[in-house]
Design an enzyme around this catalytic site. Structure first.
Site: not given
Ligand code: LMR
Length: 320
Positions: A11, A14, A89, A96, A152, A176
């Site tokens: 919570a 995000i 990350r 995590n 983006r 990612h």
């Molecule tokens: C993002 O791309 O915004 C997320 O993965 C958070 C981050 O740490 O970049």
């Protein structure tokens, strides 16, 4: 028709934004879960009180008990720690991973029929671990990243050309992380592929390269600005788009982290690829053809994800 149930695990920023979007779009009734007692309850109550103003009928409940997610149709996982400026990350992997173990157990016990969308970083490795910890079928556990990275890319292109974002499409494949693979050939403005936009002289090659790099650094740019957390509006909007495609059987083709069983020459790993999302979850991996250099960049990204998955297996041998 019975209302759907959306469980949001985490919570934070995000989670709160997800709850707002899920409620205002009336995707279903929302359960906002967090181990920090009081926060999910407070946010859910606050959001519920916006209902009369916004005019939505979804109900919202905050909880610190996993049993409240029972029977959820969709579970969106944001639990865990965000990075701080200067961190990658990947630095979040160990901390995590422990969170994914608890979340996976909660989902397995109370929402084993759900479609699960993971947002926690490092994304591709965390969704892989969450699928293992939960034991849910791989086609019902996906990661949100490609929609965000592509959004983006789309924003930067539209902003540069001063055109509507609605007329810009974009694809970003791979993990990612810093090795993600924005694909100009599969990205268009009014249906015109970006390489042709460059040939027409509408955007310079150098500008396109800058935009590609800015897309790769998109998360870090926001972390650097916020200083105490990471992006939350665009990640939440991206996950909601995926949830909506599942709940309404829209059959959108969205780039997301999906479990590959040989597609793109990759087996047993989660990585970002175009996926058809419908009532059956990740119904189909769409295999687009890649040029030599695109394939090389994609392979490098897969190798980076595999390195993180191996690190997970070392920390939690039961995942091996
Ligand atoms: C993002 O791309 O915004 C997320 O993965 C958070 C981050 O740490 O970049």
């Amino acid at each position: 028709m019975a209302r759907k149930k959306i469980a949001l695990i985490g919570a934070g920023q995000i989670g709160g934004t997800l709850a707002l979007l899920a409620a205002t779009k009336e995707l279903g009734d929302v359960i906002l879960f967090d181990v920090v007692d009081g926060v999910p309850q407070g946010k859910a109550l606050d959001l519920s009180q916006s209902g009369p103003v916004e005019g939505f009928n979804s109900t919202l409940k905050g909880t610190s008990e996993y049993k409240d997610i029972v029977g959820a149709d969709v579970v969106i996982v944001t639990a865990g720690v965000p990075r701080k400026p200067g961190m990658s990350r990947d630095d979040l992997l160990e901390i995590n991973l422990k969170v994914m173990e608890q979340v996976g157990a909660g989902i397995a016990k109370y929402a084993p029929e759900a479609f699960v969308i993971c947002i926690t970083n490092p994304l591709d490795a965390m969704v892989w671990a969450l699928q293992k910890f939960s034991g849910l079928p791989a086609n019902r556990v996906v990661g949100m990243a490609g929609v965000l990275d592509s959004a983006r890319f789309r924003h930067f292109i539209a902003d540069e050309l001063k055109v509507s974002v609605q007329d810009v499409t974009a694809f970003v494949l791979g993990g990612h992380g810093d090795t993600m693979v924005p694909l100009p050939r599969y990205s268009t403005v009014g249906g015109i592929p970006l390489p042709d936009i460059v040939k027409m002289g509408w955007m310079s090659k150098e500008k396109l390269e800058q935009i590609i790099q800015r897309t790769r650094d998109g998360g870090a740019e926001i972390v650097g600005l916020l200083k105490t957390g990471s992006a939350f509006y665009a990640p939440a909007a991206s996950a909601i788009e995926m949830a909506e495609s599942y709940l309404k059987d829209k059959k959108r083709i969205l780039p997301c982290a999906a479990f590959l069983k040989g597609e793109y020459g990759v087996k047993g790993t989660y990585v970002g690829v175009p996926v058809l999302i419908g009532a059956g979850g990740a119904e189909k991996i769409v295999e687009i053809s890649l040029s030599g250099s695109e394939q090389k960049a994609f392979d490098k990204s897969v190798a980076a994800v595999n390195g993180l998955v191996d690190a997970c297996k070392k920390i939690a041998p039961k995942l091996a």
